[in-house]
Write an enzyme that holds these catalytic residues in place. Structure first.
Site, mmCIF file in Angstrom:
data_model
loop_
_atom_site.group_PDB
_atom_site.id
_atom_site.type_symbol
_atom_site.label_atom_id
_atom_site.label_comp_id
_atom_site.label_asym_id
_atom_site.label_seq_id
_atom_site.Cartn_x
_atom_site.Cartn_y
_atom_site.Cartn_z
ATOM 1 N N GLU A 181 -11.469 -6.110 -4.903
ATOM 2 C CA GLU A 181 -10.890 -7.161 -4.254
ATOM 3 C C GLU A 181 -11.887 -8.370 -4.241
ATOM 4 O OE1 GLU A 181 -8.156 -6.343 -0.863
ATOM 5 O OE2 GLU A 181 -9.096 -7.853 0.036
ATOM 6 N N HIS A 210 -10.345 19.509 -12.089
ATOM 7 C CA HIS A 210 -8.908 20.198 -12.425
ATOM 8 C C HIS A 210 -7.673 19.217 -12.489
ATOM 9 C CE1 HIS A 210 -10.803 24.267 -11.642
ATOM 10 N NE2 HIS A 210 -11.456 23.235 -10.691
ATOM 11 N N LYS A 263 0.967 -12.066 -0.312
ATOM 12 C CA LYS A 263 1.860 -12.249 0.920
ATOM 13 C C LYS A 263 2.840 -13.377 0.758
ATOM 14 C CE LYS A 263 -2.155 -11.050 3.810
ATOM 15 N NZ LYS A 263 -3.145 -11.364 4.725
HETATM 16 O O1 PA5 Z 1 -10.603 -7.555 2.703
HETATM 17 C C1 PA5 Z 1 -9.735 -8.472 2.918
HETATM 18 O O2 PA5 Z 1 -9.738 -9.580 3.209
HETATM 19 C C2 PA5 Z 1 -8.158 -7.996 2.958
HETATM 20 O O3 PA5 Z 1 -7.949 -6.686 2.463
HETATM 21 C C3 PA5 Z 1 -7.583 -7.986 4.496
HETATM 22 O O4 PA5 Z 1 -8.529 -7.065 5.217
HETATM 23 C C4 PA5 Z 1 -6.000 -7.460 4.575
HETATM 24 O O5 PA5 Z 1 -5.380 -8.367 3.800
HETATM 25 C C5 PA5 Z 1 -5.881 -7.579 6.012
HETATM 26 O O6 PA5 Z 1 -5.798 -8.797 6.529
HETATM 27 P P1 PA5 Z 1 -5.916 -9.145 8.128
HETATM 28 O O7 PA5 Z 1 -7.111 -8.483 8.290
HETATM 29 O O8 PA5 Z 1 -5.945 -10.521 8.181
HETATM 30 O O9 PA5 Z 1 -4.748 -8.628 8.547
#
Ligand code: PA5
Length: 523
Positions: A318, A347, A451
């Protein structure tokens, strides 16, 4: 592979109890010299980041997860104070839960249900699994980390008779993530059906004035804890996001923070040979040619670290998986990360690593201490742990003999201090690598796009359902509905949406015919 190359490229830090062996990466003698000016720029970028520069320009934010374990380094006294006072309130809250002065409607809290996703779940899940002890944990941790109704039901089935002693920790930095909102609503329904008041069993960890913050405040939940905009989701394990579940579980959060702080101190060194995060990021650069040409396989030989690969998959992919660089050029950067644990994976997919397509490099995570319980000799002079070590060393050698490269990280044992160190090591390696390839590691436009795409699909579902409700008893092909909605390009989406609705009888839709010849309607 020679002993002298091993000695030359074996980083060992006795104080940290950590070693990093890069000798099985086939870089040439001049590699580090060729990267020196770029890594020096990366150190300078990290220095500016730690001093409070806007290191996340797309979101116009500072990036401050390093201050969480060294509040004195925060760029303002207000931030330092917020970090310190939040840590104190986390500890005080956990202590009150443990001693029973904060309790559920049917007694002292025994369980903690964490509701969050992505960076608001993976860190707590990893740490809970790495450091938990079913017999010793103060609270047992459960997770809703998806909007899968069946997954939610399965988790609730473990808690149904104990909801009155289950504390819900709802975590969302933005406070508007649909999966987390849905998990919260599902939990609320379960409490309601059990004739319990959800608000007396819930705390929120979220940004000030977010939707979640407002709900928690209006409904008078037990407590709210902050998520600051200068902490990213995937680097929030050492903020309230990770510290509250860990403290409730009874883990030593001071040691987690101390481990991370010690690693931070060591990885600020601008002498690359002494900086394990820099060595790691340079090896990623070498292995992938700086463009993600090879996948990173994370192989901890320790069951407790099984979720480390999943946690790192998010942290790295990410952060580094970006379409454009900081200058706006299209670069489609990233490194694919996967893994699970050894020797179990021997395995499974390691067959392909040894003999098949050569598109990866491995990071072995080795833990020296085997167990706390007495040893058993499974053969004369040999324990189960000896076998585990044999599998690690044997696989590493076999891969190398077949031209497959690997890094090995060695720690003495899995403790809160070690886990804090590993988190900080990888957080900084990601930051340094991002500088090497000139990308913003701290935003996630793809997540936001996901989203938005889901919400467009749900808008379409509303239109389709509205149309069928206006034509009760009539049946239509997806194409006919698309025509009626003047949305011909969405016929396939309409088909997929109606297929789902018709498969869940309580939704009130029916399907006739098969495949793409199906017709759908409300009987
Ligand atoms: O690392 C990130 O920014 C994302 O993976 C968020 O943690 C994830 O989308 C969840 O977002 P939020 O904490 O706003 O619900």
């Amino acid at each position: 592979m020679s002993w002298s190359r091993f000695k030359q490229h074996y980083y060992h830090n006795t104080d940290l109890g950590l070693a990093l062996d890069i000798s099985r990466m086939d870089f040439s003698d001049d590699f580090f010299d060729s990267m020196e000016s770029r890594i020096q720029k990366a150190y300078a970028d990290m220095d500016a980041l730690e001093k409070g520069s806007i290191a996340n320009p797309d979101e116009d934010r500072m990036v401050g997860h390093y201050w969480l374990r060294a509040p004195e380094l925060a760029p303002s006294e207000d931030i330092s104070e917020e970090i310190r006072s939040t840590l104190e309130s986390i500890k005080s809250f956990a202590a009150q839960v443990h001693e029973g002065s904060i309790e559920g409607q049917t007694g002292a809290f025994q369980n903690c249900l964490v509701i969050g996703i992505g960076g608001s779940a993976l860190g707590p899940q990893f740490v809970a699994e790495a450091l938990g002890d079913p017999d010793g944990d103060q609270l047992a941790l459960y997770f809703f980390d998806n909007t899968d109704p069946d997954g939610i039901d399965r988790t609730l089935a473990n808690l149904n008779t104990e909801l009155g002693q289950t504390l819900c920790v709802v975590i969302s930095k933005s406070g508007g993530t649909p999966e987390t909102r849905n998990g919260m609503l599902e939990a609320q329904r379960a409490y309601h059906e059990a004739e319990l008041d959800f608000s007396k069993h819930a705390i929120a960890i979220t940004g000030a004035d977010s939707k979640l913050d407002k709900v928690a405040s209006e409904e008078n939940w037990i407590q709210r804890f902050p998520m600051w905009d200068w902490v990213g989701g995937r680097t929030s394990e050492l903020a309230a996001v990770g510290l509250i579940p860990a403290a409730l579980q009874g883990l030593d959060i001071d040691s987690l923070l101390a481990g991370a702080k010690a690693m931070d101190a060591c990885t600020r060194d601008t002498n690359t040979a002494k900086n394990p995060a820099a060595l790691l990021s340079l090896m990623w650069y070498y292995a992938t040619n700086g463009v993600g040409e090879k996948d990173m396989v994370i192989l901890p030989y320790k069951d407790r670290l099984q979720l480390f690969s999943k946690y790192l998959q998010q942290l790295i992919m990410e952060s580094l998986g970006k379409e454009t660089d900081l200058d706006g050029a299209v670069v489609n950067q990233g490194i694919a990360v996967y893994g699970n644990k050894g020797s179990t994976d021997q395995h499974a997919y390691i067959q392909q690593l040894r003999e098949g397509v050569h598109n990866f490099f491995v990071t072995f995570i080795e833990v020296l201490k085997d167990r706390n319980e007495p040893e058993l000799e499974v053969e004369p002079g040999i324990t189960a742990g000896d076998y585990l070590k044999g599998f690690l060393l044997g696989t590493r050698k076999a891969l190398h003999d077949n031209g497959r490269q690997s890094i090995t990280i060695t720690v003495n044992e899995v403790t809160p201090h070690t886990v804090g160190m590993l988190i900080a090591l990888y957080e900084r390696a990601v930051g340094l690598y991002a500088s090497l390839v000139n990308i913003n590691a701290y935003h996630q436009p793809g997540v936001e796009a996901g989203k938005k795409a889901a919400s467009e699909v749900l808008d379409l579902q509303h239109s389709v359902v509205g149309y069928l409700n206006d034509h009760i008893g009539e049946y239509f092909t997806p194409e006919a509905i698309a025509d009626a909605l003047e949305n011909q390009s969405d016929a396939e989406q309409i088909f997929k949406l109606l297929e789902h609705l018709a498969a869940n009888p309580s939704r009130g839709f029916e399907r006739t015919g098969t495949g793409t010849d199906s017709e759908f309607g409300c009987p």
